[in-house]
Design a protein around this motif. Structure first.
Motif, PDB file in Angstrom:
ATOM      1  N   ALA A  10       0.837  -1.199   0.000  1.00 12.10           N
ATOM      2  CA  ALA A  10       0.000   0.000   0.000  1.00 12.10           C
ATOM      3  C   ALA A  10       0.876   1.254   0.000  1.00 12.10           C
ATOM      4  CB  ALA A  10      -0.940  -0.010   1.204  1.00 12.10           C
ATOM      5  N   LEU A  11       1.951   1.211   0.816  1.00  9.70           N
ATOM      6  CA  LEU A  11       2.878   2.362   0.858  1.00  9.70           C
ATOM      7  C   LEU A  11       3.582   2.540  -0.475  1.00  9.70           C
ATOM      8  CD1 LEU A  11       4.247   4.602   2.480  1.00  9.70           C
ATOM      9  CD2 LEU A  11       5.912   2.908   3.283  1.00  9.70           C
ATOM     10  N   GLN A  14       1.274   4.107  -2.925  1.00  8.66           N
ATOM     11  CA  GLN A  14       1.100   5.521  -2.617  1.00  8.66           C
ATOM     12  C   GLN A  14       2.327   6.330  -3.045  1.00  8.66           C
ATOM     13  OE1 GLN A  14       0.378   6.226   1.551  1.00  8.66           O
ATOM     14  NE2 GLN A  14       0.502   8.453   1.337  1.00  8.66           N
ATOM     15  N   VAL A  15       3.493   5.805  -2.755  1.00  7.10           N
ATOM     16  CA  VAL A  15       4.737   6.525  -3.087  1.00  7.10           C
ATOM     17  C   VAL A  15       4.943   6.548  -4.593  1.00  7.10           C
ATOM     18  CG1 VAL A  15       7.243   6.495  -2.826  1.00  7.10           C
ATOM     19  CG2 VAL A  15       5.776   6.019  -0.856  1.00  7.10           C
ATOM     20  N   GLN A  16       4.501   5.483  -5.297  1.00  6.63           N
ATOM     21  CA  GLN A  16       4.638   5.454  -6.759  1.00  6.63           C
ATOM     22  C   GLN A  16       3.948   6.664  -7.386  1.00  6.63           C
ATOM     23  OE1 GLN A  16       6.266   2.803  -8.762  1.00  6.63           O
ATOM     24  NE2 GLN A  16       6.183   4.611 -10.101  1.00  6.63           N
ATOM     25  N   LYS A  17       2.777   6.998  -6.854  1.00 10.87           N
ATOM     26  CA  LYS A  17       2.078   8.171  -7.382  1.00 10.87           C
ATOM     27  C   LYS A  17       2.871   9.459  -7.106  1.00 10.87           C
ATOM     28  CE  LYS A  17      -2.523   6.104  -6.741  1.00 10.87           C
ATOM     29  NZ  LYS A  17      -3.830   6.227  -6.032  1.00 10.87           N
ATOM     30  N   VAL A  18       3.508   9.491  -5.963  1.00 12.16           N
ATOM     31  CA  VAL A  18       4.298  10.688  -5.608  1.00 12.16           C
ATOM     32  C   VAL A  18       5.496  10.845  -6.548  1.00 12.16           C
ATOM     33  CG1 VAL A  18       5.682  11.800  -3.833  1.00 12.16           C
ATOM     34  CG2 VAL A  18       3.561  10.628  -3.211  1.00 12.16           C
TER      35      VAL A  18
END
Length: 511
Positions: A10-11, A14-18
């Motif tokens: 999940a992290l 989320q970080v991939q989008k960032v």
């Protein structure tokens, strides 16, 4: 931090989008330094979808294959150090992209923490700076070539900032003064006075400071001569120039200076001054001789006439009975001759004081006719034909008539002597006048053999006569000059002409 695999995924999502929204080529890593994910931009750059980098079993990173061996050690050590100390990461390195080309990257990363301050992941980005690095390298190469060129200049080159504080010495200047610019500035503060005190002569410092400060204030070029101490301690004369480099607004950005040693030139000038002083003394002696010669030359004629009249008077008185009337006339003539000699001495004195006697408005044709009448009988007895060609209605001239008669008499005397070796039927002298622009020109022309040199003939002690003193034409030219006129000569083949140009009266007075 204990997390389940679901939490990690999940992290990661989320970080991939960032990282995908991060400018440049984004990437991220877990708190322990293992890489988490790479942005689409980074994957394209590396030429591989799903590109990732991980730590191998031996503890090394798989990106080792994408960097140079010597760069990997620095890069890996910097990354491990940042991870261990949880501080920012920043490094510049070469990286092989998807085409196999090594390009310069600038990589940054910062630790990302939760609300408790616990590190949860690293967020980084890499920027391709290859073109900038190539341009920088090219600029460095050009700078090095320029430095080599400046070092090859046969002079001492330096630069200074807009305050006059030195920023660069070329190699020749460093060797000449025995220090580089940093050593010089370390020995004093940055004030111009202190900088000058290190290498410049004490007697020249105030002058240099004053003139240089004025140039720094106004932005105008500076040039000066001064003494400077060489590395071996010798004080030598130098000449320096300084020019400003200005921006588009006219503000001084930097100063460029060039100086060279002129010790030999200064010593030669000092030696020349000594020679000049000796020549000046010699000229004074020559001037006294010239003055004596001038007086003797001009006085000889009236004194000879006075002697003749005196002798004639004595003869009339010795007769039986004495002829008192004729003796009286001889004495009167004697007195006139002595007065003429006195006038000559006075005019020669005025001549060497560069002044003339009283000037009057004169018709130059009348002056010529007086000279014609004076020499008419003498020339007739010597079988010399004297003619005139006078232009009518000439403008008046403003002259000392006696001195102008003196010039014309001397020119005719020279013409007479030039005709000594000429057959009698070809002996002639012509005096002509004409107007040329604002000048009145008098020409004395003879049919003699001509002149050996039409310019040097006017020099002092230059003569073509066996018993001449070489002063007559010198005096004549001086008289012409102090009347604002000119005297020159030319050869005619046969014969020669002397021209006297005098400004017309209109030159001195309005109509």
């Amino acid at each position: 931090m204990n997390t389940t695999s679901e939490d990690r995924e999940a992290l990661r999502a989320q970080v991939q989008k960032v990282v995908d929204s991060t400018p440049g080529m984004g990437w991220s890593a877990w708190p322990d330094g293992d890489f988490m994910c790479f942005s689409i931009a980074m994957q394209h750059y590396m030429g591989q979808e799903g590109y990732t980098s991980r730590r191998e079993d031996d503890g090394e990173y798989s990106f080792k294959t994408n960097v140079l061996e010597e760069d990997y050690k620095v890069l890996a050590e910097a990354w491990r150090n940042a991870v261990a100390n949880e501080h920012d990461f920043e490094v510049t390195h070469l990286n092989k992209n998807g085409t196999g080309q090594f390009r310069w990257l600038r990589s940054f990363a910062r630790p990302q923490r939760d609300e408790k301050g616990t590190l949860i992941y690293w967020l980084g980005t890499s920027v391709d700076i290859h073109d900038s690095m190539v341009a920088l390298e090219s600029a460095r190469n050009r700078e090095n070539r320029l430095r080599e060129l400046i070092d090859a200049i046969p002079g001492l080159v330096w630069t200074a900032n807009n305050l006059g504080q030195p920023t660069y010495f070329n190699k020749r200047l460093e060797e000449w003064i025995g220090m580089n610019v940093h050593e010089l500035r370390s020995r004093c503060d940055d004030s111009l006075t202190d900088l000058l005190a290190v290498t410049h002569h004490p007697e020249d410092r105030d002058m240099i400071s004053l003139t240089m400060m004025e140039s720094l204030r106004t932005g105008t070029p500076w040039i000066s001569r001064f003494r400077q101490r060489r590395a071996d301690g010798a004080w030598l004369w130098m000449e320096a120039r300084m020019e400003a480099l200005k921006d588009e607004t006219g503000k001084v950005v930097q100063w460029y200076g060039l100086q060279s040693e002129i010790e030999g030139e200064v010593r030669a000038q000092e030696a020349l001054k000594v020679v000049d002083q000796k020549l000046a003394k010699a000229a004074q002696v020559a001037g006294m001789a010239e003055l004596s010669g001038s007086i003797a030359h001009e006085v000889s004629q009236p004194l000879a006439s006075a002697m003749a009249n005196g002798g004639a008077g004595a003869n009339w008185l010795a007769k039986e009975p004495p002829d008192i009337e004729r003796a009286k006339r001889s004495v009167d003539a004697l007195l006139q001759d002595l007065s003429a000699a006195s006038d000559v001495v006075e005019r020669v004195r005025m001549l060497f004081q560069q002044r003339v006697g009283p000037r009057h408005k004169e018709d130059i044709n009348n002056v010529v006719m007086l000279i014609h009448a004076y020499f008419g009988m003498e020339l007739s007895l010597k079988n010399i034909r004297l003619t005139t060609a006078l232009e009518p209605s000439l403008p008046f001239v403003y002259v000392d008539g006696v001195q102008i008669q003196q010039v014309l008499s001397n020119l005719i005397r020279n013409a007479i002597e030039a005709l000594v070796g000429v057959t009698s039927d070809q002996r002639s002298i012509t005096i002509s006048t004409k107007k040329l622009n604002d000048d009145v020109i008098i020409e004395v022309r003879d049919t003699g053999p001509g002149l050996p040199d039409t310019e040097n003939i006017f020099g002092s002690f230059v003569t073509t006569k066996p018993d001449g003193m070489g002063m007559g034409l010198t005096i004549c030219r001086t008289i012409a000059h102090i009347h604002d006129g000119k005297l020159w000569a030319q050869n005619n083949h046969p014969g020669a002409s002397f021209f006297l140009a005098l400004p017309s009266l209109n030159t001195y007075f309005s109509e």
